[in-house]
Design an enzyme around this catalytic site. Structure first.
Site, mmCIF file in Angstrom:
data_model
loop_
_atom_site.group_PDB
_atom_site.id
_atom_site.type_symbol
_atom_site.label_atom_id
_atom_site.label_comp_id
_atom_site.label_asym_id
_atom_site.label_seq_id
_atom_site.Cartn_x
_atom_site.Cartn_y
_atom_site.Cartn_z
ATOM 1 N N SER C 94 -39.916 -36.597 -53.117
ATOM 2 C CA SER C 94 -40.920 -36.463 -52.374
ATOM 3 C C SER C 94 -42.267 -36.797 -52.841
ATOM 4 O O SER C 94 -43.476 -36.801 -51.944
ATOM 5 C CB SER C 94 -40.966 -34.924 -51.872
ATOM 6 O OG SER C 94 -41.327 -34.092 -52.663
ATOM 7 N N LYS C 137 -45.177 -25.883 -49.776
ATOM 8 C CA LYS C 137 -46.205 -26.810 -50.062
ATOM 9 C C LYS C 137 -47.611 -26.976 -49.794
ATOM 10 O O LYS C 137 -48.517 -26.875 -50.469
ATOM 11 C CB LYS C 137 -45.776 -28.333 -50.022
ATOM 12 C CG LYS C 137 -44.401 -28.671 -50.719
ATOM 13 C CD LYS C 137 -43.856 -30.038 -50.249
ATOM 14 C CE LYS C 137 -42.725 -30.615 -51.040
ATOM 15 N NZ LYS C 137 -42.116 -31.789 -50.601
#
Ligand code: CA
Ligand code: CA
Ligand code: CA
Ligand code: CA
Ligand code: CA
Ligand code: CA
Ligand code: CA
Ligand code: CA
Ligand code: CA
Ligand code: CA
Ligand code: CA
Ligand code: CA
Lengths: 191, 191, 191, 191, 191, 191
Positions: C94, C137
């Site tokens: 990611s 996140k």
């Protein structure tokens, strides 16, 4: 997959393998490309089989002149030896003479006779050493439509283990040197 | 991710994968950069899949002339083959013809028809060997919006396992040589 | 460590990570030196993250012209990508778009806007694939003082998981191609 | 072994380590030889410490001009970084600034002040990140006869853990950038 | 095997080892051939002993001028360091000064005095660090007919552990720098 | 396989091995090809045996002039050392002098006397060190039709273990330096 080819081909030889579930045939494929002498070995090969291929290649390099091969191939060609089927693990030294044959065929452009299956360890000097499982290998070669078997001289005594019905329809060649294999398996003339 | 592309692209082919949880589609991406013949393989690929990519590349190199590719690419290009999604492990030889197609597309700049999914092991000579899970792969291709399936000749008998409703809306091509795949999947003209 | 930078910098992008103990921010640092095209990856990176960096680099190489980068960088620069803190293991795909951004910044000398955090897998063609843990996140980015979040289009539906209080003070950009990331994150002019 | 040197030396910096049995001092030795840019790392170093050394070296390369170092050292010198005692395993990122200091000393021929011990992770941009075990490291530095400690700004709060008797006889410098370390630790003039 | 040589030789130094079954002597053999700077290490050496050899070599390279050695040896010689007996595992840093001595002897062609055994870790700057098992090593050296022992200054206190009968017939040299070792062990003139 | 050769050959020496199931003979094959100094070792050799071969080769390189070998072979030949049978694991240092003999034979083109079997570790200086299993090795050599045994001086005392009937029909040579082996085993003149 595993049936005899429909015409004689360059760079593809038929070997005989012996696995826990019986005999099988396998194709040794050799491909050459312009390059710098790299050797690539694929087909889920074990360490002994990889070393067997390196030994076969060194033998061919050391005899290049006798085999009518330009000895500089090792500087300007990349060599890829592949053994389908890619997901099936393969190992052992008994494909030695098959690898020699596929290499010399690819490098000399002489086709390999398609009706021949072979098995035998090869040493750096081209001596052919005995292998195991001759009976199972022979039966599998017969099933695959092959008619001629090349195997090591030291396996000659094992022929009595093969059913007579199969033995009669196959031609056997017992060899002690790899050069005998090449004389038997390669066509005389280049394609 | 996994839906058919919205236009024909260069260097991206759609393969069909078979996992423990069913079929899936995957993209084989090929990127070329000025370089010196390095091959990079990424996407959490297992050893068999990496060898499959090396075999596909050697096949393409050995047929460069026939494919209208400048054979010197192996000296002045670096080749990167990536298979998203990067965290998902992938393995097996069945992406062979998909890798061949993506490579030839990238090297010849001919786009790949976006409605095609394909599966099949490839050998060093371009023979296409049978694969497993055709039914699951086909269903997943259908779900992803693909309309044409290329698969190995030796899998022709497995088509009866696919539900008729799906079979009717898909076009199947059964091939035994990688060159047939390229004729089916690549556009005629370069972009 | 982990707070937003005090001014826009070259070659340092802020990524968003998702670990077993929640979200975190991380810095992707890129350093260039005169060299010969070696790529060094440090920061206790797992295999998937290393492959992600290789994919990001191949993408940047293949688009060098479009990004205003001298394509020969791969011959005369060594590239080091480091992710502090060096003792903390990091993995996953990611950080893909973050690595692309740090690379293009270092190579083009365009600073990165310091208030931006980003997350998204990148493919060899620059497609941005969805990631996990967007909520965690985002919260961590907020704690670190970031005000703008770049994330994959395919994660747009996950925004409802983020507490409204946080969602309101952050600006979100949902992207499907890495070029959108660069347009959002890089300053127009070189330093 | 572990006592402060008897004179200022080139290419040897004193780091502070933190092990399961308490703090310790260690020497980072850098040796340069005519060569071709090879980096050798010895002293039973773990992967994180090796990456820390690579990061330190890339930082020094990228700042060569600012440090008065001929940037071409990476082409015509081999660099060996060794950490005695060779049988003792060492790991972690906290020797980062010590390695930077030993490298710059060896490359610029400026001696390192022998009374200084230091600890701190370094990033690719030269930021100094906090470390663990400041108390134990400081006590060990004191035992070894060091009088000045360089440590990360972000560890400033940990100073209260150190016994006042020790704190009073030591000089502490809290730094956030590796350039501050070099200004504190290196003599002005070359030997 | 293990008895003192019958004449002074070039490139072979006698070290003292300490194993679970007591002390032993070992020969460090150095062979030089025309080459390109490759270092080969054989004799079933553990990682610490291999790093010790690399450290010894870097030390010798960095002091080549002072040792009267042509510094270019690293470009035009291959160096092989072997420690018989090949089936016996060996490890640890305590052969450091023995390796330095064998290297300098081979490179300068000055013979090594055959009655000397030695033990001591060496750092990159040539500092000699203490070792373990001095008593057992000394007894084994005595049994092998050696009459002079070189060991680290920091092991001086361990001499009291050695039986007086042995201590009296041996000459001990306690050193802190590898240059002292070379002055003691090498003949003045080249062969 | 394992019987004495029928004529003296170049590049093939007969060694004596000692395994858990008794003694055995083995062939050390050396093949040279035009190349660039690569050494290849095959035959399922363990690490100690591989190091033994590297030590043997370095010894031969360092003595090339004395052996009448063009010292530049290491730049323009590739050397392959193979030990059939490829599937049988082999290890240990006792083939050292056999490898030296096969190498010098191949490089000097002097044939090896076919009636000789040999065993002995070799050091970098050519010293011959004692080996284990002399009795079993000798019996196996006798069975294989060999008539002359070369073994280490330090094994002379083990000869009493060999049955007198065998001892009487074999010729034993006890050697302490590899040059004695070459004088005994190689024909005077090149083929
Ligand atoms: Ca099969
Ligand atoms: Ca039988
Ligand atoms: Ca998927
Ligand atoms: Ca079926
Ligand atoms: Ca953190
Ligand atoms: Ca959701
Ligand atoms: Ca210590
Ligand atoms: Ca605290
Ligand atoms: Ca011993
Ligand atoms: Ca003591
Ligand atoms: Ca045998
Ligand atoms: Ca005995």
């Amino acid at each position: 997959y595993g049936l005899a080819e429909t015409e004689n081909q360059i760079g593809v030889a038929t070997g005989l393998a012996y696995t826990t579930v019986g005999g099988d045939t396998l194709q040794i494929e050799v491909s050459l490309s312009a390059g710098s002498g790299k050797l690539q070995l694929t087909g889920k090969l074990g360490d002994v089989m990889k070393e067997s291929a390196q030994t076969a290649l060194s033998y061919v390099r050391s005899k290049a002149d006798e085999f009518g091969i330009d000895a500089s191939f090792y500087e300007n060609k990349d060599i890829h030896i592949h053994v389908p089927e890619g997901a099936v693990p393969k190992d052992g030294p008994s494909a030695g003479i098959t690898i020699v044959t596929a290499l010399v065929s690819a490098l000399s452009k002489r086709p390999i006779k398609r009706e021949i299956g072979m098995t035998g360890e090869v040493t750096l000097r081209g001596r052919v050493l005995p292998i195991g499982g001759l009976k199972e290998k022979t039966l599998s070669a017969h099933r695959a439509g092959l008619t001629t078997i090349i195997c090591p001289k030291d396996n000659e005594r094992d022929i009595e283990d093969i059913p007579e019905s199969v033995r009669e329809v196959l031609t056997f060649h017992f060899v002690s040197d790899a050069q005998e294999v090449l004389q038997l398996a390669l066509e005389e003339t280049k394609k």
